[in-house]
Motif scaffolding. Sequence first.
Motif, mmCIF file in Angstrom:
data_model
loop_
_atom_site.group_PDB
_atom_site.id
_atom_site.type_symbol
_atom_site.label_atom_id
_atom_site.label_comp_id
_atom_site.label_asym_id
_atom_site.label_seq_id
_atom_site.Cartn_x
_atom_site.Cartn_y
_atom_site.Cartn_z
ATOM 1 N N TYR A 229 0.852 -1.190 0.000
ATOM 2 C CA TYR A 229 0.000 0.000 0.000
ATOM 3 C C TYR A 229 0.889 1.241 0.000
ATOM 4 O O TYR A 229 1.572 1.538 0.991
ATOM 5 N N LEU A 230 0.898 1.960 -1.105
ATOM 6 C CA LEU A 230 1.872 3.032 -1.306
ATOM 7 C C LEU A 230 1.758 4.182 -0.303
ATOM 8 O O LEU A 230 2.794 4.684 0.168
ATOM 9 N N SER A 253 10.542 -3.637 -5.462
ATOM 10 C CA SER A 253 10.451 -5.095 -5.350
ATOM 11 C C SER A 253 9.051 -5.614 -5.042
ATOM 12 O O SER A 253 8.864 -6.828 -4.900
ATOM 13 N N HIS A 254 8.066 -4.715 -4.940
ATOM 14 C CA HIS A 254 6.699 -5.138 -4.649
ATOM 15 C C HIS A 254 5.721 -4.495 -5.628
ATOM 16 O O HIS A 254 6.115 -3.678 -6.463
ATOM 17 N N THR A 255 4.448 -4.854 -5.515
ATOM 18 C CA THR A 255 3.442 -4.427 -6.487
ATOM 19 C C THR A 255 2.304 -3.690 -5.796
ATOM 20 O O THR A 255 1.732 -4.195 -4.826
ATOM 21 N N ALA A 256 1.984 -2.497 -6.299
ATOM 22 C CA ALA A 256 0.870 -1.723 -5.757
ATOM 23 C C ALA A 256 -0.455 -2.418 -6.098
ATOM 24 O O ALA A 256 -0.568 -3.078 -7.138
ATOM 25 N N LEU A 277 0.567 -9.004 2.548
ATOM 26 C CA LEU A 277 0.208 -7.595 2.573
ATOM 27 C C LEU A 277 1.262 -6.784 3.324
ATOM 28 O O LEU A 277 1.704 -7.165 4.403
ATOM 29 N N VAL A 278 1.664 -5.686 2.711
ATOM 30 C CA VAL A 278 2.602 -4.754 3.343
ATOM 31 C C VAL A 278 1.941 -3.392 3.376
ATOM 32 O O VAL A 278 1.751 -2.782 2.331
ATOM 33 N N PRO A 279 1.481 -2.902 4.542
ATOM 34 C CA PRO A 279 1.654 -3.530 5.858
ATOM 35 C C PRO A 279 0.640 -4.636 6.092
ATOM 36 O O PRO A 279 -0.457 -4.602 5.567
ATOM 37 N N GLY A 280 1.035 -5.603 6.915
ATOM 38 C CA GLY A 280 0.149 -6.721 7.192
ATOM 39 C C GLY A 280 -0.788 -6.464 8.346
ATOM 40 O O GLY A 280 -1.820 -7.103 8.463
ATOM 41 N N GLU A 281 -0.427 -5.542 9.231
ATOM 42 C CA GLU A 281 -1.323 -5.197 10.315
ATOM 43 C C GLU A 281 -2.499 -4.406 9.741
ATOM 44 O O GLU A 281 -2.518 -4.052 8.566
ATOM 45 N N LEU A 282 -3.463 -4.080 10.591
ATOM 46 C CA LEU A 282 -4.676 -3.448 10.097
ATOM 47 C C LEU A 282 -4.561 -1.936 10.005
ATOM 48 O O LEU A 282 -5.537 -1.211 10.219
ATOM 49 N N GLU A 287 -11.171 -2.638 2.681
ATOM 50 C CA GLU A 287 -11.745 -1.792 1.640
ATOM 51 C C GLU A 287 -10.671 -0.961 0.947
ATOM 52 O O GLU A 287 -10.747 -0.726 -0.264
ATOM 53 N N ASP A 288 -9.681 -0.497 1.697
ATOM 54 C CA ASP A 288 -8.571 0.238 1.076
ATOM 55 C C ASP A 288 -7.884 -0.618 0.024
ATOM 56 O O ASP A 288 -7.627 -0.162 -1.101
ATOM 57 N N TRP A 289 -7.567 -1.852 0.396
ATOM 58 C CA TRP A 289 -6.905 -2.758 -0.548
ATOM 59 C C TRP A 289 -7.791 -3.010 -1.768
ATOM 60 O O TRP A 289 -7.334 -2.913 -2.917
ATOM 61 N N ARG A 290 -9.057 -3.331 -1.512
ATOM 62 C CA ARG A 290 -9.960 -3.659 -2.622
ATOM 63 C C ARG A 290 -10.203 -2.470 -3.537
ATOM 64 O O ARG A 290 -10.231 -2.615 -4.768
#
Length: 314
Positions: A229-230, A253-256, A277-282, A287-290
């Motif tokens: 999550y940028l 090295s990761h994907t948005a 998930l980076v970050p993996g915590e909440l 919904e942000d990710w989706r």
Amino acid sequence: MIDRRTALKLTLGSVAALTAPAVFAQTQAKPRTKMVFLGTKGGPRVGVGPSNPANLVVVNETPFVIDCGMGVSHQLASAGVPLESVKYIFISHHHSDHNLEYGNLVYNAWATGLSTPIHSFGPKGLEAMTKTYWELNKFDIETRIEDEGRPDLRKLLIAKDITEDGVVLQTPDVKVTAFRTPHPPIMDNFAYKFETPDGVIVFSSDTSYNPKLAEFAKGADVLVHEAIYLPWVDRLVTRVKNGATLKKHLLESHTAPEDVGRIADAAGVKVLVMSHLVPGELDVTDEDWRNEAKKAFKGRIIVARDLMELKLPL
């Protein structure tokens, strides 16, 4: 917040919370093929929240473990999977959050009664890592063989380095294919495709945005893809001493999530699962990710959480 000890069962687009982990030996309505997201947090830091990266595919009661971040043994037990039933392990790359519990998982399986072989696959270095693990634990292993009458663990784990793309395992039920994808500075890094009787599952591994991954995953039923999550990265770099260096690594090295959606869209997959998930915590909501991934992919999107379960066929 989802309790790590609570399994979530996903069937035909509905999500039903279980009051306890699914029992591995349960026969009633047991799926032929299922996935369990054992650890969904990316990165090496161990905490009290989500577990480090690990996934499970079970086909006709045979468990295939994909990556062995810290906690994988505990998570398998929490999912109701007897450790001694593990038959195959796949390591995507040699970052610690993916291989740190590799040897210990096999040892823990031995401690619970393992007597049949485990085959492991991973990038070059896996065979050497396995040999070193035996040297590290030589005294304990030989003591327990003598005192407890256990079989020689060193003969039960059969490790194989993967040196090129292609089929790495073929069983009567499953074909597993490896595909190299960049995760700078690591280039010996493999995505895996599982072709099962009930559908095709692709695990991206850690990867920078790679359109060729869409070709590898073309038509898959499920694509499990990492995501970063940028906006969180920008906040992070203000809090750590190595912020500039860390930001450069993370972005390269990761994907948005929006680019993850582009891969899923180009591949035409039925379901996109974002995990590692980076970050993996909440800090970031589902919904942000989706919402980010939806900008490029209009299909079904799942944000993985520990011990979430997905059955095939979809």
